[in-house]
Scaffold this motif. Structure first.
Motif, short mmCIF file in Angstrom:
data_model
loop_
_atom_site.label_atom_id
_atom_site.label_comp_id
_atom_site.label_asym_id
_atom_site.label_seq_id
_atom_site.Cartn_x
_atom_site.Cartn_y
_atom_site.Cartn_z
N PRO A 104 84.70 -5.56 -16.20
CA PRO A 104 84.62 -6.09 -14.84
C PRO A 104 83.64 -7.26 -14.76
CG PRO A 104 83.85 -3.81 -14.95
CD PRO A 104 84.26 -4.20 -16.33
N MET A 373 88.33 -3.17 -17.78
CA MET A 373 89.11 -3.73 -16.67
C MET A 373 90.48 -4.18 -17.19
SD MET A 373 88.05 -6.71 -13.98
CE MET A 373 88.64 -8.09 -14.90
N ILE A 390 89.27 -1.42 -12.24
CA ILE A 390 88.17 -0.99 -13.11
C ILE A 390 88.53 0.37 -13.69
CG2 ILE A 390 85.74 -0.33 -13.12
CD1 ILE A 390 85.29 -2.60 -11.23
#
Ligand code: HEM
Length: 512
Positions: A104, A373, A390
């Motif tokens: 992320p 991610m 995520i």
């Protein structure tokens, strides 16, 4: 202006209508494929108030029991996909690794000057270069070349533990820093106030405090927070970020300059950085920057995790004295009492191996691993996984899955052994993550922790401490929270097992 009750009703209807439109639009975009089941949450903020921010793995484990091994939740606008089963984690993160290997984009990384860290880099060319360097310098064979060095540092730990046992946590910290700095830079740390280690410790504590995705989400959701000037009340966060950025710059440059200095004076010893620098041509600045970043990442990835794992082992030995006795009987039988164990003994010590595996399982020190991610949307078992979701691997839930590990809160090395006492296959739980982002330090870490466990068991006896009246002090296991979790300080007694053990601790040859 106050809202009249009519106006309020209209306002509420409008909000519901927009939320409904949004939900329909998302469903159309997904081609009608449902998201994995999960809590509904509130509009805009999602399930943020339902998550135990101190120990999110417990909330996610509960959701797993309620909704299944793969759960979807919304948190401040982010799609979270929580994986509570190792089988599903492997199917997604390993078999579909091209989709599930990004990280992320957490705004705090740049804010804290930590965007060099391999573990936080997006899935791309810079990350690939880092992983190539890790692969060359810390693969299984390369890691094995550091076994003697690790054993030498562990023997110093035994002397420290025997001399001032009450400072056990400090000694574990010194050990993990000493191993990592020697492996990475060929640098011998100074036991107290080492200049590099002091900076690294401060850097890590500032950063770990800010890093959890839930906390970073707050900055992500309210980007204005990162513009608050540091002198403004509440700008403490920014002040810490500024300090962290300065430290990060120092820690990238200073230890590598040390290695270069040693190379110039002909005093350099074998280390990761030494090997990587030797492989560079003179003007390769990108590669040189990558070496600095990879080297600084080693401490950030390895020091706290190794230290925390050793505390978990110590806590387990206090709470399960019968396990400790069995492990010591095995070592006495195989190694005897006139030498210390070494790596050649490892295959002959299955019970000790069970203690090691159980240490990693009983309390995983990175309970949620690191978040992954998705780079594009995916459909798994009829469920939609959005692009940019995520992916949280709940290593805690996997290690406490009652279907695999009955009575999961009990520390039982036996669960890793066959009825005849040999090491069983397939009982190890995954403490080092999945797919392309699995922990590149796992071989060095496994060696360090094994060497420490076997050496402590061979020479020291760990028990509950006594109060002034001679009564045992009960230890209630409690753990810290955050990205990394370790036992909170507890009292225990650490004593040398015998005169022969004392002789070995203080006179033994250090191994190289
Ligand atoms: C007992 C010790 C350790 C444990 C339990 C541990 C655990 C983990 C876990 C769970 C991850 C996340 C993997 C994923 O994303 O799926 C990770 C990543 C990582 N670990 Fe470790 N680790 C340990 C020691 C070390 C050491 C000694 C190093 C030093 C080389 C290290 C370096 C890293 C790095 C660089 C990453 C990020 C990898 C990437 O994003 O590509 N770790 N570790």
């Amino acid at each position: 202006m106050a809202l009249s009750s009519d106006n309020f009703t209209h306002f509420s209807c409008a909000i519901c209508f927009v939320a409904l439109l949004y939900a329909c639009r998302n469903r159309i975009l997904r081609g009608g494929v449902p998201l994995p089941p999960g809590p509904r949450g509130l509009p805009l903020i999602g399930s943020v108030f339902d998550v135990n921010l101190a120990e999110p793995w417990l909330t996610y484990e509960e959701w797993g029991k309620q909704y299944g091994d793969i759960v979807h939740a919304k948190l401040l606008g982010m799609d979270l996909i929580i994986l509570n089963s190792e089988r599903i984690a492997r199917e997604l993160l390993e078999q579909r690794s091209t989709i599930y290997s990004d990280r992320p984009h957490i705004p705090t990384n740049k804010l804290f000057g930590m965007d060099f860290n391999t573990g936080l880099l997006p899935y791309g060319s810079e990350w690939r270069l880092h992983r190539k360097m890790f692969r060359t310098s810390l693969n299984k064979e390369a890691a094995a070349t550091y076994k003697l060095l690790e054993m030498r540092k562990v023997r110093q730990l035994l002397r420290n533990l025997a001399s001032s046992p009450e400072e056990y946590s400090k000694h574990f910290n010194t050990l993990s820093a000493a191993i990592i700095m020697a492996v990475t830079y060929g640098y011998d740390v100074i036991p107290r106030n080492d200049p590099f280690v002091s900076k690294l410790v401060r850097l890590l504590s500032l950063f770990l405090d800010a890093l959890t995705p839930e906390r970073a989400a707050l900055i992500g959701a309210i980007p204005l927070l990162s513009y608050i000037p540091s002198w403004f009340p509440g700008g403490r966060y920014k002040q810490r970020a500024k300090e962290c950025r300065t430290l990060a710059r120092d820690i990238l440059d200073e230890p590598v300059n040390y290695v270069k200095g040693c190379i110039d004076t002909g005093t350099a010893t074998k280390s990761m950085v030494y090997d990587l620098i030797r492989g560079l041509s003179g003007n390769d600045q990108d590669h040189y920057d990558a070496v600095k970043a990879v080297a600084a990442t080693v401490y950030l990835g390895g020091a706290e995790t190794t230290h925390a794992t050793l505390l978990v082992f110590l806590l387990a030995m206090v709470l399960y004295p019968e396990v400790q006795t069995k492990a010591q009987e095995e070592i006495d039988r195989v190694v005897g009492s006139d030498r210390l164990p070494d790596f050649n003994d490892r295959p002959s010590l299955p019970y000790v191996e069970g203690v090691l595996l159980e240490t990693f399982r009983w309390h995983p020190v990175a309970p949620m691993g690191l978040p992954h991610m998705t780079t594009r949307s995916d459909v798994f078992a009829g469920m939609y996984v959005p692009k940019g979701a995520i992916i949280l691997t709940n290593l805690w839930a996997m290690a406490h899955d009652e279907r695999r590990f009955p009575e999961p809160l009990t520390f039982s090395p036996e669960r890793h052994l066959t009825p005849s006492g040999d090491l069983a296959k397939g009982t190890a739980c995954n403490a080092f993550g999945f797919g392309r982002r699995y922990c590149p330090g796992k071989f060095v870490a496994d060696q360090s922790v094994w060497a420490t466990i076997v050496s402590i068991l061979a020479t020291l006896r760990i028990e509950r401490a006594n109060d002034r009246c001679g009564n045992h002090i009960d230890v209630i296991p409690e753990f810290t929270s955050g990205l990394s979790s370790r036992p909170k300080p507890f009292r225990c007694s650490i004593k040398v097992r015998s005169a022969a053990a004392e002789q070995l601790i203080f006179t033994s040859y250090d191994g190289d």
